[in-house]
Each structure stands twice: as structure tokens, then as C-alpha cells.
Write a protein that holds these residues in place. Structure first.
Motif, short mmCIF file in Angstrom:
data_model
loop_
_atom_site.label_atom_id
_atom_site.label_comp_id
_atom_site.label_asym_id
_atom_site.label_seq_id
_atom_site.Cartn_x
_atom_site.Cartn_y
_atom_site.Cartn_z
N GLN A 44 0.83 -1.20 0.00
CA GLN A 44 0.00 0.00 0.00
C GLN A 44 0.86 1.25 0.00
O GLN A 44 2.02 1.24 0.42
N SER A 65 -4.74 3.62 -1.09
CA SER A 65 -4.93 2.49 -1.99
C SER A 65 -3.83 1.46 -1.76
O SER A 65 -2.74 1.77 -1.28
N GLY A 66 -4.16 0.22 -2.08
CA GLY A 66 -3.20 -0.87 -1.93
C GLY A 66 -3.59 -2.02 -2.84
O GLY A 66 -4.66 -2.01 -3.46
#
Length: 273
Positions: A44, A65-66
């Protein structure tokens, strides 16, 4: 700076889940793994922005986000800003396949979440424990990893699907409405869908994603929960009266549903409690 911890357990300690490695990379370098990794990997963005490649897909990974990568999945990632700071964890375990399957996460996928939510610092909390708690064990890491996966499931959107938390917020007006309307035996999926101004089919999809139940099954569960409260609150009220009060037209249907869910008849439940 690259902070990394290796935690692979010995064969004498086959954890259901274990952390193989976990780290914080202040300046992520480009990596191209044509054969993937032998473990599951989560990566992430902590700050900055990078790009993730899998097959023909190129996906920007900004803050919030990841990506979850399955073992053996070819992939590459690299910075697209001057500095890309990342956090990651690689993991495995005797039950990892079952756990991820149960969570609906048994695929390589990109996840996004609210930057101000708890998921953004979840790995930081584990890293802080590793740095400050001398007695932090493989058991602790296993429990924290499981909690982290639950956090992903709860707070993140997978491939732009709505997160469970947001789905529950969307359904909140209906669940509140049902608190007043569950006793009505005529309450059905059409009425419930109308509360949210959506189609019954869409409502069914939302309930399946959020609760793993159909709207009707959720309504039955609510009626049974209310019936348990009544059985114990007033022990002189007949089972037949309680069945009617919580929305069952037929007493035998109520008793059969109660036994299936609770494992006891209403009378036996009352006796034992």
C-alpha cells in the motif's frame, strides 16, 4: 530508509496465519517480479504515488490504496512521483486460503479506502509493536494480521466495488425502518426496496454483500431476535401470541424457524434462560 522485519515461524509452529515479512519503505525502488513471490503480498501507498502492473493492467497507487497479490502472480511496481513511500506485508499460513476465501479476497485485486479511516495506519501499528514491544510474538503477529485482513474487508473497496462499511451506511435507513415495521406480516422485499428507492434485485445484492443474507432472511433473523427478547421479558405471554407480535402468521412456521436458528424450541429456550 527501509525498515523491515522477518517473522517466518518455524515448522514446529504452524500458525493458521503468519507474517513472513513486514516493512516500511521511505523510497520504494522499482521491482519487477516475473515469477511473483512464494507468499501472499499486500502493498500500500503511505505517501506519494506509484504504478502497479499486472498482466496488461497498469494501476496508480496513491495514498488510500493498496494491492493484494497472490503467490506466483507476476507483477511490477515503481514510483511515478519523486518519492514513493510504501508499506507492505507478505504472509502465509495453514489456513490462509480458507480465511481469504471466506473474506471474498482470494484474488489479486486493488483496494481503495478513505484516507482518514483506520486502514491507512493499520500496518504502522503493527510495525510500532515490533519496534517497541520486546515480547511481541508470532502469535501476536498472527492475530494482528487477521485483524488487518478484516479491516481491509470492512473499510476498503475492491476493484471499485463499495466497501461493506459504505454498504451498511446505505442500508441504515432500511434497517432503522424495519425496527418499526418488522411486526407487520405483510412486510416484503418490495416494501423494503421502496424505502431505499431501489429495485428488489439491487436490494438483494446489497444485503448479500453487507450481511451475507437475503433481505427476507435478515427480516426473519430480526423477528427471531425480537421474539427471544419477548420470551424472556414476559414469561407469561404464550408462544402463539409472541409469534403474531413479531410478524409470523403461522405459529408452526415461527417454531420451526426458531428451532432452526437457535437450536431449541421457544418453550425450551425460555426454560433454559
Amino acid at each position: 530508509m527501509h525498515t523491515r522485519f522477518l517473522l517466518t515461524p518455524s515448522s514446529a509452529q504452524p500458525y493458521p496465519l503468519y507474517i513472513d515479512s513486514i516493512g516500511h519503505h521511505e523510497d520504494q525502488e522499482m521491482l519487477n517480479r516475473k515469477d511473483g513471490l512464494p507468499h501472499y503480498q499486500w502493498l500500500q501507498t503511505f505517501s506519494g504515488c506509484g504504478e502497479y502492473e499486472m498482466g496488461n493492467r497498469k494501476i496508480l497507487l496513491s495514498k488510500g490504496s493498496g494491492v493484494l497479490m497472490l503467490p506466483g502472480e507476476p507483477h511490477a511496481y515503481y514510483a511515478v512521483t519523486d518519492t514513493w513511500c510504501t508499506q507492505y506485508v507478505t504472509f502465509g499460513g495453514t489456513s490462509v486460503h480458507t480465511i481469504l476465501s471466506t473474506l471474498g479476497m482470494l484474488e489479486s485485486a486493488v483496494f481503495r479506502w478513505d484516507e482518514e479511516g483506520p486502514l491507512n495506519l493499520a500496518l504502522t501499528h503493527i510495525l510500532n509493536k515490533l519496534q517497541t514491544q520486546a515480547d511481541y510474538s508470532g502469535y501476536d503477529a498472527s492475530a494482528d494480521l487477521y485483524h488487518f485482513l478484516i479491516q481491509i474487508k470492512k473499510h476498503a473497496q475492491i476493484n471499485n466495488r463499495t466497501s461493506i462499511t459504505n454498504q451498511m451506511l446505505h442500508l441504515q435507513p432500511l434497517t432503522d425502518w424495519l425496527e418499526d415495521h418488522y411486526p407487520n406480516p405483510d412486510t416484503g422485499i418490495e416494501h423494503m426496496a421502496a424505502v431505499l428507492a431501489i429495485t428488489p434485485r439491487h436490494l438483494n445484492t446489497l444485503f448479500q454483500h453487507a450481511f451475507g443474507l437475503s433481505p427476507y432472511a435478515y427480516l426473519i433473523m430480526m423477528r427471531l431476535r425480537k421474539s427471544k427478547e419477548m420470551l424472556l421479558a414476559d414469561r407469561h405471554v404464550a408462544v402463539k401470541e409472541i409469534a403474531v407480535h413479531v410478524g409470523f402468521r403461522d405459529t408452526s412456521h415461527f417454531i420451526a424457524s426458531f428451532r432452526k436458528q437457535i437450536g431449541l424450541t421457544p418453550e425450551r429456550f425460555r426454560e433454559l434462560n
